[in-house]
Design an enzyme around this catalytic site. Structure first.
Site, PDB file in Angstrom:
ATOM      1  N   SER A  93     152.461  33.499  87.276  1.00  0.00           N
ATOM      2  CA  SER A  93     154.001  33.871  87.476  1.00  0.00           C
ATOM      3  C   SER A  93     154.946  32.515  88.078  1.00  0.00           C
ATOM      4  O   SER A  93     154.306  31.760  88.641  1.00  0.00           O
ATOM      5  CB  SER A  93     154.178  35.107  88.130  1.00  0.00           C
TER       6      SER A  93
ATOM      7  N   GLU B 258     161.740  26.904  79.653  1.00  0.00           N
ATOM      8  CA  GLU B 258     162.469  28.143  79.636  1.00  0.00           C
ATOM      9  C   GLU B 258     163.887  28.188  80.105  1.00  0.00           C
ATOM     10  O   GLU B 258     164.716  28.667  79.444  1.00  0.00           O
ATOM     11  CB  GLU B 258     161.581  29.203  80.047  1.00  0.00           C
TER      12      GLU B 258
ATOM     13  N   ASP C 221     158.604  27.718  83.384  1.00  0.00           N
ATOM     14  CA  ASP C 221     159.967  28.366  83.573  1.00  0.00           C
ATOM     15  C   ASP C 221     160.492  28.089  84.960  1.00  0.00           C
ATOM     16  O   ASP C 221     159.746  28.443  86.040  1.00  0.00           O
ATOM     17  CB  ASP C 221     159.836  29.846  83.342  1.00  0.00           C
TER      18      ASP C 221
ATOM     19  N   HIS D  99     164.343  40.864  81.717  1.00  0.00           N
ATOM     20  CA  HIS D  99     165.007  41.233  80.420  1.00  0.00           C
ATOM     21  C   HIS D  99     164.265  42.031  79.575  1.00  0.00           C
ATOM     22  O   HIS D  99     163.012  42.019  79.560  1.00  0.00           O
ATOM     23  CB  HIS D  99     165.374  39.817  79.631  1.00  0.00           C
TER      24      HIS D  99
ATOM     25  N   SER E  80     163.722  34.341  73.036  1.00  0.00           N
ATOM     26  CA  SER E  80     163.583  33.210  73.785  1.00  0.00           C
ATOM     27  C   SER E  80     162.035  32.841  73.507  1.00  0.00           C
ATOM     28  O   SER E  80     161.961  31.368  73.431  1.00  0.00           O
ATOM     29  CB  SER E  80     163.426  33.737  75.247  1.00  0.00           C
TER      30      SER E  80
ATOM     31  N   SER F  43     157.762  38.658  90.457  1.00  0.00           N
ATOM     32  CA  SER F  43     158.266  38.835  89.353  1.00  0.00           C
ATOM     33  C   SER F  43     157.191  39.496  88.134  1.00  0.00           C
ATOM     34  O   SER F  43     157.531  39.904  87.264  1.00  0.00           O
ATOM     35  CB  SER F  43     158.987  37.739  88.466  1.00  0.00           C
TER      36      SER F  43
ATOM     37  N   LYS G 197     168.362  30.944  72.810  1.00  0.00           N
ATOM     38  CA  LYS G 197     167.879  31.254  74.123  1.00  0.00           C
ATOM     39  C   LYS G 197     169.208  31.422  75.053  1.00  0.00           C
ATOM     40  O   LYS G 197     169.183  32.493  75.626  1.00  0.00           O
ATOM     41  CB  LYS G 197     167.040  30.216  74.523  1.00  0.00           C
TER      42      LYS G 197
ATOM     43  N   GLN H  32     160.049  29.329  72.354  1.00  0.00           N
ATOM     44  CA  GLN H  32     159.028  28.751  73.064  1.00  0.00           C
ATOM     45  C   GLN H  32     157.743  28.444  71.982  1.00  0.00           C
ATOM     46  O   GLN H  32     157.211  27.427  72.220  1.00  0.00           O
ATOM     47  CB  GLN H  32     158.341  29.673  74.343  1.00  0.00           C
TER      48      GLN H  32
ATOM     49  N   HIS I 129     167.810  30.976  89.304  1.00  0.00           N
ATOM     50  CA  HIS I 129     166.311  30.947  89.441  1.00  0.00           C
ATOM     51  C   HIS I 129     165.712  30.479  90.853  1.00  0.00           C
ATOM     52  O   HIS I 129     164.821  31.464  91.149  1.00  0.00           O
ATOM     53  CB  HIS I 129     166.100  29.575  88.578  1.00  0.00           C
TER      54      HIS I 129
ATOM     55  N   HIS J 147     157.121  34.317  84.397  1.00  0.00           N
ATOM     56  CA  HIS J 147     157.147  35.404  84.986  1.00  0.00           C
ATOM     57  C   HIS J 147     156.244  36.352  84.373  1.00  0.00           C
ATOM     58  O   HIS J 147     156.280  36.583  83.021  1.00  0.00           O
ATOM     59  CB  HIS J 147     158.392  36.283  84.836  1.00  0.00           C
TER      60      HIS J 147
ATOM     61  N   ASN K  28     165.533  26.241  76.652  1.00  0.00           N
ATOM     62  CA  ASN K  28     166.982  26.993  77.226  1.00  0.00           C
ATOM     63  C   ASN K  28     168.016  26.759  76.234  1.00  0.00           C
ATOM     64  O   ASN K  28     168.885  27.652  76.152  1.00  0.00           O
ATOM     65  CB  ASN K  28     167.099  26.476  78.740  1.00  0.00           C
TER      66      ASN K  28
ATOM     67  N   CYS L 170     170.714  39.270  81.072  1.00  0.00           N
ATOM     68  CA  CYS L 170     171.090  39.330  82.316  1.00  0.00           C
ATOM     69  C   CYS L 170     172.106  40.636  82.202  1.00  0.00           C
ATOM     70  O   CYS L 170     172.280  41.362  83.316  1.00  0.00           O
ATOM     71  CB  CYS L 170     171.707  38.134  83.137  1.00  0.00           C
TER      72      CYS L 170
ATOM     73  N   ASP M 216     169.466  35.270  76.121  1.00  0.00           N
ATOM     74  CA  ASP M 216     168.563  35.590  77.212  1.00  0.00           C
ATOM     75  C   ASP M 216     169.531  35.529  78.365  1.00  0.00           C
ATOM     76  O   ASP M 216     169.599  36.696  79.176  1.00  0.00           O
ATOM     77  CB  ASP M 216     167.381  34.727  77.124  1.00  0.00           C
ATOM     78  N   ASN M 217     170.100  34.392  78.716  1.00  0.00           N
ATOM     79  CA  ASN M 217     171.120  34.180  79.895  1.00  0.00           C
ATOM     80  C   ASN M 217     171.914  35.357  79.951  1.00  0.00           C
ATOM     81  O   ASN M 217     172.500  35.672  81.017  1.00  0.00           O
ATOM     82  CB  ASN M 217     171.366  32.916  79.896  1.00  0.00           C
TER      83      ASN M 217
END
Ligand code: NAI
Length: 483
Positions: A76, A201, A139, A404, A412, A81, A231, A416, A346, A53, A226, A240, A235-236
């Site tokens: 992306s 990701e 990703d 995010h 995250s 996104s 992460k 990476q 996703h 993204h 992930n 969210c 992040d998740n």
């Protein structure tokens, strides 16, 4: 400097640069990795094809990778996104101007067609001089899939014919590979041979990688970013928790308090979504197929039900499963008038958008970009009614909002960056398998974010460390610990 790129409008770069500057302040982990490694240049010689993204936070990631010596090309991983100002800032770079861009080749804009999307993915894998990249940063796994399928079909001598079973997107994908094979029948085989590794990701992309590894088809080593704790558990979940309601508010501005919100899936993403909806005062219902996650949801105080049983009650439906056909066309017809239907997983197949479009007499009205009302004709006792679908069923936190926030993405993207360094600088140490980063690096990423929040960590004494069987400097938990 002249290089190829395709973004909406380079004159947005200044607006993008201001946002990048503020994002850098909120990304302490990524910035300290930039500082730690900018002198040693561990990514010198890395040619990274990035499919992720194209947001403000991603632009900070891109500039971290280049500060460490990498060259990158970026697209992306979703048609909606991209933040156009971030894409422009990445192309122009900190020292360039729209007339004389000094940054990196980006191929991304908000609202790509599927054909454009796959063209952009092809662009990041096609380097000047006929070369390919030597690293992928993915990703969702689309760039990795293009290399794998391209190579498989080249070796078979043809792309399988398109059938009615193929989704629209897969048909477009096949067409792209057909075109590339007509230009160069060995393109993907050559590119595949040059890649040292991929860092992935998200949950869905990681799932694809494990499938390839299981059948022995994975072409190069992979790091599953992930499943770094810093992460997926951040992040998740917390990402969210922030961006789900951001997307709902920007898209619809309905009051969430008091509404019945149905969250399909109670994994990491589902947990964050349920919490944010409950935080707004929604009455949250969870659907799950896994007894452990269902029990967790119940223990948190959520009602756990089957989707069929709450169709007439739900005001807001959110899919978070990474699975397909979770909300079918038949489900959507049965929903309340003006129910909101959104996906944050996703891929867009969690909601059967193709089936929705095929319902007889259904009418689609654009309320605004990425917000559509689908009206069903009167049938039996039921008068005409409609539902609101966000981002055409694609991940709505990036389609209807800006994804995010920086602080969580710093975690995250620190993972990476470390994963890219790991695979690029240690060829031969990794097989064609999927790996997670070692726990001490996971702990390092967390540590890099503590000061910014004023966290004071307690230090173990040597005796305490011995007593619980760890080193004073960590790692503090065994591999099987679940956080
Ligand atoms: P997860 O595996 O932790 O959770 C998914 C949950 O859905 C599991 O508990 C599973 O049992 C459940 N599930 C599967 N099929 C179901 C069904 N038919 N009905 C109800 N529940 C079902 O995965 P995670 O990490 O939560 O990711 C979910 C999706 O979100 C993935 O596609 C991932 O790539 C994506 N993702 C999206 C982000 C975003 O910003 N939009 C951020 C992170 C992940």
């Amino acid at each position: 400097m002249s290089f190829d790129h395709k973004v909406r409008d380079l004159s947005l770069a200044e607006a993008g640069r201001h946002q990048l500057r503020l994002a850098e302040h909120e990304m302490p982990g990524l910035m300290s990795i930039r500082e730690e490694f900018s002198e040693s240049q561990p990514l010198k010689g890395a040619k990274i094809a990035g499919s992720l993204h194209m947001t403000v936070q991603t632009a900070v990631l891109i500039e971290t990778l280049t500060a460490l010596g990498a060259e990158v090309r970026w697209a992306s991983c979703n048609i909606y996104s991209t933040q156009d100002e971030a894409a422009a800032a990445a192309v122009v770079g900190p020292d360039g101007t729209p007339e004389d861009p000094q940054g990196v080749p980006v191929f991304a804009w908000k609202g790509e067609t599927l054909e454009e999307y796959w063209d952009c993915t092809n662009q990041i894998l096609t380097w000047p001089g006929g070369d390919g990249p030597n690293m992928i940063l993915d990703d969702g796994g689309d760039a990795t899939m293009l290399v794998h399928k391209g190579m498989e079909w080249e070796q078979a001598g043809q792309v399988p014919p398109t059938t009615d079973e193929d989704s629209e997107e897969f048909a477009v994908f096949k067409e792209l590979v057909r075109r590339t094979m007509a230009d160069d029948p060995q393109k993907w085989t050559k590119i595949g041979a040059g890649i040292k590794g991929v860092t992935e990701e998200t949950t869905t992309g990681v799932h694809r990688l494990y499938e390839l590894a299981k059948t022995g088809d994975l072409l190069f080593p992979a790091i599953n970013v992930n499943d770094s704790v810093t992460k997926s558990k951040f992040d998740n979940k917390y990402g969210c928790r922030h961006s789900l309601i951001d997307g709902l508010n920007r898209a619809t501005d309905v009051l969430i308090g008091g509404k019945v919100a149905v969250v399909c899936g109670y994994g990491d993403v589902g947990k964050g979504c349920a919490q944010s909806l409950a935080g707004q005062g929604a009455r949250v219902v969870v659907t799950e197929i896994d007894p452990i996650c269902a029990l967790q949801a119940a223990m948190e105080g959520y009602r756990v039900a089957r989707l069929e049983d709450v169709l007439a009650e739900g005001d807001i439906f959110v899919t978070t499963t990474g699975n397909f056909d979770v909300i079918t066309a038949e489900h959507m017809v049965q929903m309340k008038d003006k129910a909101i239907v959104a996906n944050i997983g996703h891929f867009d197949n969690e909601i059967d958008m193709a089936g929705l479009a095929k319902i007889e007499g259904v009418k689609k009205t654009e309320i605004k970009p990425q917000v559509h009302e689908w009206t069903f004709p009167a049938s039996g006792d039921r008068p005409e009614h409609s539902i609101i679908v966000l981002s055409e069923g694609r991940l709505m936190n990036l389609g209807n909002a800006t994804g995010h926030p920086s602080f969580v993405m710093s975690n995250s993207f620190a993972n990476q960056t470390i994963a890219q360094i790991e695979l690029f600088t240690k060829p031969g140490e990794y097989d064609k398998q999927v790996y997670v980063l070692p726990k001490h690096l996971d702990e390092k990423v967390a540590r890099l974010h503590l000061d910014a929040l004023g966290v004071r960590l307690t230090e173990l004494t040597k005796e305490q460390a011995d007593y619980i069987g760890v080193d004073v400097a960590g790692p503090y938990k065994p591999e099987h610990y679940r956080y």
